[in-house]
Design an enzyme around this catalytic site. Structure first.
Site, PDB file in Angstrom:
ATOM      1  N   ASP A  62       0.802  -1.221   0.000  1.00 41.43           N
ATOM      2  CA  ASP A  62       0.000   0.000   0.000  1.00 41.43           C
ATOM      3  C   ASP A  62       0.833   1.268   0.000  1.00 41.43           C
ATOM      4  O   ASP A  62       0.285   2.361   0.105  1.00 41.43           O
ATOM      5  CB  ASP A  62      -0.968   0.014   1.189  1.00 41.43           C
ATOM      6  CG  ASP A  62      -0.285  -0.343   2.493  1.00 41.43           C
ATOM      7  OD1 ASP A  62       0.828   0.156   2.730  1.00 41.43           O
ATOM      8  OD2 ASP A  62      -0.863  -1.119   3.276  1.00 41.43           O
ATOM      9  N   CYS A  65       6.665  -0.479   0.937  1.00 42.55           N
ATOM     10  CA  CYS A  65       6.390  -1.898   0.679  1.00 42.55           C
ATOM     11  C   CYS A  65       7.124  -2.356  -0.581  1.00 42.55           C
ATOM     12  O   CYS A  65       7.723  -3.439  -0.613  1.00 42.55           O
ATOM     13  CB  CYS A  65       4.889  -2.122   0.514  1.00 42.55           C
ATOM     14  SG  CYS A  65       3.881  -1.646   1.921  1.00 42.55           S
ATOM     15  N   ASP A  89       2.336  24.034 -32.221  1.00 40.96           N
ATOM     16  CA  ASP A  89       2.412  23.936 -33.671  1.00 40.96           C
ATOM     17  C   ASP A  89       1.107  24.535 -34.211  1.00 40.96           C
ATOM     18  O   ASP A  89       0.111  24.621 -33.493  1.00 40.96           O
ATOM     19  CB  ASP A  89       2.545  22.472 -34.081  1.00 40.96           C
ATOM     20  CG  ASP A  89       2.522  22.295 -35.590  1.00 40.96           C
ATOM     21  OD1 ASP A  89       3.280  22.991 -36.270  1.00 40.96           O
ATOM     22  OD2 ASP A  89       1.703  21.482 -36.066  1.00 40.96           O
ATOM     23  N   ASP A 111       0.470   8.524  13.993  1.00 44.11           N
ATOM     24  CA  ASP A 111       1.081   8.132  12.719  1.00 44.11           C
ATOM     25  C   ASP A 111       0.056   7.500  11.794  1.00 44.11           C
ATOM     26  O   ASP A 111      -0.017   7.826  10.607  1.00 44.11           O
ATOM     27  CB  ASP A 111       2.227   7.149  12.962  1.00 44.11           C
ATOM     28  CG  ASP A 111       2.840   6.676  11.658  1.00 44.11           C
ATOM     29  OD1 ASP A 111       3.513   7.483  10.992  1.00 44.11           O
ATOM     30  OD2 ASP A 111       2.608   5.508  11.280  1.00 44.11           O
TER      31      ASP A 111
END
Length: 723
Positions: A17, A21, A411, A694
């Site tokens: 995730d 990892c 262009d 966290d």
């Protein structure tokens, strides 16, 4: 003796995730002999590699992945070198969260914590032992992953931090908090996994655009077959309400198709015999017979999915920087935590238990998950949002660069303009306008010259009946086409040819010069040698060209037109659109102009993806117009599937929104850590609050990134617009 070739292997890896990892798996597989070309895409939960099975077996690769805490699974068409797989072969894992290893960890640690709480309530005397057992049993799978990571090249992983913190908490008699921390860590991991799955929904939605069943017609009979079985030149019947099963060409019928799911074009497009239709488009009202021109594995949707997958697998500069930063950040965090534990007791005589506790809390706060996922989550959401609006960006680097460009160079032909001439003025010198147009169209009927074809198309569009031509038309290349009508010979020629006939009056010359000054090509229609009218043509700007340029200016971006066309035509087009023009540029001169503009900041070049390839490559980021053509999808860094000039401003707006989201995520991740670091050092934060902070930061960062999926393409000129 023959040597077996290396095997290209592709696996689904459940449980990834974030970028950390992917790094852990890559580091673990690098140490296996005979494993090369490792490519881990955590956004799609896929792994591809090349394997020498004489040195390492497939089973060993899967065992290594399992030891790191992830679940490898086979996927259909797993050979990475087999090209793009069909839509049916793709698919995000549909396993419920409780069936995954991370889900089982949540359930297991939750049960242990619940049992410990019940025991502590019923028998308080053994509460500490109950929580100790819950903490140790809960941390065991995390510790096993930490040891495996350390053995296989990733010593400073999130599992290492967690294991040290939990075991440390047990050591100082905080078993209950250790058990809660382990449970919250498991919950945080599953929440990250669910959030990452939401980010994959963009790819899954693209896959679902293509129907699984097609109505194939053979020998006059229509039967339903899997769309994957369609072959090139098969004929399919698309009824009202059906989706087109693969890219094809209409051979019979007329209907409007909703191409919004593919190109982002909001207005239904009329499709008739000879027109191209894209897989996933929705038929509105008429029955169409369509000849298949691409198989399911190579249709527009499949190619878009493939390119978005590749783009999500590539790292943006900010993401690469954060990966490098994290490699030093985690060990540095462990050192800081160790200093917090030992310095106050050794130098100031503080209590060891208090500062060990605070050091462990600091260790949990320092977990880098939120920081590591901050950029790739935003990039993945930005890429998916762009694909849904017909804005295909090939990688995080291009998406970041788009928001920083100072100049956009266009262009002219086929980019700012339609790419073919159109009749703009019909000026009869005698008779009626419709008579003049009908005579000119009769002379040019059957011509392959772009000007002649435009005159005929205009007459047909007005439903005019063309005069009969006696005999074939005669052409003098570069000068005139002449044919005999009922009233005599009629010519459609250049002003130079008309002047050579001796009948070009001063007044007529002035009118011709005025038309040419406006960037138009004028032809004179003559009856015999006598001028009877003028028809002017020009490759007209796209309907949205002026709006597209205005939106870029509103974003503070300079717009310039680079063209090999003559100065007069270039100035006329540019003045009408409100941008600068640099004309009569040979290819080398165009590259020099791009190099000069690049010195003043990033430059994006917008072209048709064919003759502009060198210029697209020389710019900071190349953008191809092309409505999903092969060249548009493969030449440049980005492609505008809607084929609209306004898409350039949309790309810049998307990029700026993504960049803003990235910095919000980084500020959120680091800001929360800073706040909780202060509260930890002052003794306010507990261990479970530290890990919750966290986990919460990681989830908040992911949710913030997912807001980009609501990006609105049309009229999105606000750089921070993430509605």
């Amino acid at each position: 003796m023959t040597t077996e070739p290396n095997t290209a292997l592709k696996l689904r890896v459940e449980g990834m995730d974030c970028g950390a990892c992917a790094i852990k798996i890559e580091n673990g597989l690098k140490r296996l002999p005979g494993v090369t070309e490792i490519n881990v895409n955590y956004g799609l939960e896929t792994l591809s590699l090349v394997l020498d099975e004489d040195r390492t077996s497939r089973g060993s690769v899967e065992d290594r992945i399992r030891s790191l805490g992830y679940t490898p699974r086979s996927m259909p068409g797993e050979e990475a070198n087999a090209g793009k797989t069909s839509t049916a072969e793709r698919g995000v894992s549909d396993r419920a969260w409780w069936q995954t290893r991370k889900g089982q960890l949540v359930i297991g640690t939750g049960v242990l914590l619940g049992l410990a709480f019940v025991i502590a309530t019923v028998a308080p005397a053994i509460a500490e032992w109950a929580y100790l057992a819950a903490a140790l049993l809960g941390v065991l799978p995390i510790l096993r992953r930490a040891v495996a990571g350390a053995r296989h090249g990733t010593p400073f992983s999130i599992e290492t931090l967690m294991s040290v913190a939990a075991i440390g908490a047990v050591a100082i008699g905080e078993s209950a908090e250790a058990a809660i921390v382990v449970f919250l860590f498991a919950v945080g991991e599953i929440l990250e996994n669910v959030a990452a799955g939401r980010a994959r929904a963009g790819i899954e939605a693209l896959m679902n655009l293509v129907p699984r069943i097609a109505r194939r017609e053979r020998d006059g009979a229509v039967t339903e077959v899997p769309a994957d079985e369609l072959a090139i030149d098969d004929i399919v019947v698309v009824r009202p309400g059906d989706r087109v099963p693969s890219d094809g060409e209409v051979v019979e019928g007329s209907s409007e198709l909703d191409e919004a799911p593919v190109t982002g074009e909001s207005v239904p497009v009329l499709k008739e015999a000879g027109n191209t239709v894209y897989a996933g488009s929705i038929n509105a009202n008429g029955v169409l017979r369509v000849r298949i021109i691409r198989t399911a594995a190579d249709n527009t949707i499949a190619r878009i999915i493939h390119l978005v997958e590749e783009a999500q697998g590539s790292k943006a500069p900010t993401a690469r920087f954060i990966d490098r930063f994290s490699a030093y950040y985690t060990p540095a965090a462990m050192v800081v935590s160790a200093l917090i534990i030992v310095v106050p007791p050794l130098l100031f005589g503080a209590e060891w238990s208090t500062w060990i506790y605070r050091g462990l809390a600091t260790l949990l706060i320092a977990c880098p998950c939120a920081l590591v996922i901050s950029t790739p989550a935003a990039i993945a959401s930005g890429l998916a949002a762009g694909a849904r609006h017909g804005l295909l960006v090939k990688g995080g680097a291009a998406l970041e660069t788009l928001g920083k460009v100072r100049t956009v160079a266009f262009d002219k032909t086929g980019t700012l303009t339609v790419g073919k001439p159109r009749v703009t003025d019909i000026i009869p010198l005698e008779g009626e306008e419709v008579d003049l147009l009908a005579k000119a169209a009769a002379v040019e009927d059957g011509s392959s010259h772009p000007l002649g074809m435009a005159i005929v198309e205009t007459a047909e569009g007005r439903g005019l009946e063309l005069p009969k031509v006696f005999g074939g038309a005669m052409a003098i290349p570069g000068k005139t086409v002449t044919a005999r009508l009922r009233e005599g010979f009629v010519s459609v020629g250049s002003p130079r040819y008309a002047a050579e006939q001796g009948n070009l009056s001063p007044e007529l010359s002035v009118r011709l010069e005025a038309l040419e000054a406006a960037g138009k090509t004028a032809v004179v229609v003559l009856s015999g040698k006598r001028p009877i009218g003028i028809i002017a043509l020009r490759d007209e700007p796209r309907e949205d060209a002026a709006t597209g340029v205005a939106r870029l200016k509103a974003l503070g971006i300079r717009a310039v037109m680079l063209t090999g066309d003559n100065r007069r035509t270039a100035d006329a087009i540019a003045s009408g659109l409100g941008l600068e023009a640099k004309a009569e540029l040979l290819p080398d001169a165009k590259l020099s102009e791009i190099a000069a503009l690049r010195e003043h900041g990033g430059i994006a070049m917008v072209g048709d993806g064919i003759n502009d390839a060198p210029a697209l490559a020389a710019s900071s980021v190349g953008i191809a117009m092309g409505g999903g053509t092969d060249v548009a999808l493969e030449t440049a860094d980005a492609a505008l599937l809607k084929n609209r000039v306004t898409g350039v401003a949309e790309l810049v707006g998307l990029s700026r929104a993504t960049l803003g989201n990235i910095w919000q995520n980084i500020a959120l991740a680091l800001g929360l850590k800073a706040v909780f670091l202060v509260t930890t050092l002052t003794g306010t934060t507990t261990l479970w609050m530290a890990i919750l902070a966290d986990t919460g930061a990681t989830v908040l960062v992911t949710i913030n990134a997912l807001r980009l999926l609501r990006f609105q393409g049309d009229d999105s000129t606000d750089p921070g617009d993430e509605r």
